[in-house]
Every structure is written in structure tokens, then in C-alpha cells.
Design an enzyme around this catalytic site. Sequence first.
Site, PDB file in Angstrom:
ATOM      1  N   LYS A  98      -8.514   0.754   8.036  1.00  0.00           N
ATOM      2  CA  LYS A  98      -7.668   1.632   6.944  1.00  0.00           C
ATOM      3  C   LYS A  98      -8.643   2.740   6.502  1.00  0.00           C
ATOM      4  CE  LYS A  98      -6.149   0.742   2.317  1.00  0.00           C
ATOM      5  NZ  LYS A  98      -6.220  -0.128   0.982  1.00  0.00           N
ATOM      6  N   GLY A 159      -5.264  -0.466  -8.373  1.00  0.00           N
ATOM      7  CA  GLY A 159      -5.809  -1.396  -9.439  1.00  0.00           C
ATOM      8  C   GLY A 159      -5.134  -1.222 -10.840  1.00  0.00           C
ATOM      9  N   ALA A 185      -1.367  -0.144  -3.275  1.00  0.00           N
ATOM     10  CA  ALA A 185      -1.974   0.033  -4.403  1.00  0.00           C
ATOM     11  C   ALA A 185      -0.793   0.127  -5.464  1.00  0.00           C
ATOM     12  CB  ALA A 185      -2.707   1.588  -4.186  1.00  0.00           C
ATOM     13  N   ASN A 207      -3.939  -6.650  -3.709  1.00  0.00           N
ATOM     14  CA  ASN A 207      -5.300  -7.147  -4.037  1.00  0.00           C
ATOM     15  C   ASN A 207      -5.494  -7.600  -5.419  1.00  0.00           C
ATOM     16  OD1 ASN A 207      -8.735  -5.946  -3.321  1.00  0.00           O
ATOM     17  ND2 ASN A 207      -8.080  -7.872  -4.168  1.00  0.00           N
ATOM     18  N   THR A 208      -5.520  -6.461  -6.333  1.00  0.00           N
ATOM     19  CA  THR A 208      -6.036  -6.770  -7.578  1.00  0.00           C
ATOM     20  C   THR A 208      -4.949  -7.990  -8.486  1.00  0.00           C
ATOM     21  OG1 THR A 208      -6.999  -4.423  -8.004  1.00  0.00           O
ATOM     22  CG2 THR A 208      -6.117  -5.684 -10.129  1.00  0.00           C
TER      23      THR A 208
END
Length: 258
Positions: A98, A159, A185, A207-208
Site C-alpha cells: 500500500k 481517521g 480513509a 481502521n480507526t
Amino acid sequence: MSDQLKIADKTFTSRLFTGTGKFATGEEMFHALQASGSELVTVALRRIDIDGQEDDILKWLKKGNFNLLPNTSGARNAKEAVFAATLAREALGTNWLKLEIHPDPKYLMPDPIETLKAAEELVKAGFVVLPYIHADPVLCKRLEEVGCAAVMPLGSPIGSNKGLRTRDFLEIIIEQSNVPVIVDAGIGAPSQAAEAMELGAAAVLVNTAMAVAGDTKAMGKAFGMAVEAGRMAHLAKLAPVSNAAHASSPLLSFLNDL
């Protein structure tokens, strides 16, 4: 019906890709990722102890038998990204990458010029390159042309959990792309992941929103289910949007006899 996602030499059943940062512990991360059904996880090279024998992150990821997608997070230019990519390939034994280049530490916006430059060099070096970029349709086509295996346009800043603020551009990218489009994202809720899949994205990376949730395992499962639902809705073809009202029940002619 089989609906697997093929990228380069790998095939995935789950279209939810996940990150490994911000989890309180490696064990918590493991259980959340397992619950999500994710088969591909990204990990920053800077978080891996290359010389260590018992690295916590790798220990748990190997236990789950996940496919690893090392990233170049922290790289500020193409030169640094290529160097990090080379280290990652040697350390983790994978040519998947990535590509992330964001020189501004405050907003973490990807550098389009350096990303394109690095992508071209890395593809020639035999890497399977998945670049993290702005939702720029022109840039996505250029990256496709130099040989990237997929493109990863952002939904909103990393995030931020703001969702698909770039929706109009994502729609164009998905329409024009001949390689998988992975929305990366800013996805902060399962509903936003489902929205991306409904648009026709090949996958999403989260993710976050999982890592800082009150119950990370439950949130992982929720995201997995949302991605499946969004993909199913896309394949089923959503009903057209209309400004006018349309009755769902037929008009009853017998009422005219009253």
C-alpha cells in the site's frame, strides 16, 4: 453465486480490508479483525520490529493467517517510499504494497506527484502497488496506466470518520476504472462502508472506526456485515431515485363506484 474479488495474484472472499493501528492491544486487534471476516490487513513498516522474534503485531496477525499489506506510512516523498517498500518486501516476504506518501503530518493528505512517481518505479521493480490517493479521477487513470493493481481513493481525511465527502468523485472513478477501486480513509460507520459498496467500490479499508469503538469485536462484525449488505445491494441494482411520489399499492378502481 461466487463473488470473489481478484487483485493481481490473490483472490478474496471478504471485501473488507482493515488496518492495524490504534487498537489498545494486539489481542484486541486480533479478535476485531477475526470478527470482521477481513482477509487482508495493512500494517505500517515503522510499527514492525524487523529484528525481533516476538513482534506483537506480527504474532497476532500470523495467528489469524491474514494476508499482509505493508504500507509506507510516514514516507514524505517517492525516494523514502521506495526505500520503505524494499525493506518491507525483505522483512515480510511479500511484494504487495500500500503506497502512502503524505508529507504534511497534520492533515496526512497524499502527495499525488510523488505517489505517481513512486508507483511507476515500484511497478517496474515487481511490486503489486495499491496507492492511497485523493479522489482524483485523472490521477486514478494515470496510476492504472503505469500498472497499479488497484487504486485507493480517500473518502475523507484519515481517521476523521467523516464518511464519503468525496462521493461525486468516487462515482466517476468507479465508473472509469478498469482496476479495483478500494475506498480508503474516513469511513467512520458501517453505514458509510455500505454506502461505498453500493456505489460500486470493489472493497473498503477501515481502521480507526473499528479500533477506537467501544466494543471493537462487535464493530468489526458490524463492518463485515455492512460491506456484504452494500455489495449485495449493488449487485441487486438499487431502485432509481425520483422526485415524484409513486404509490407502492395499486389504485383501487372500485372506489370510483362509491
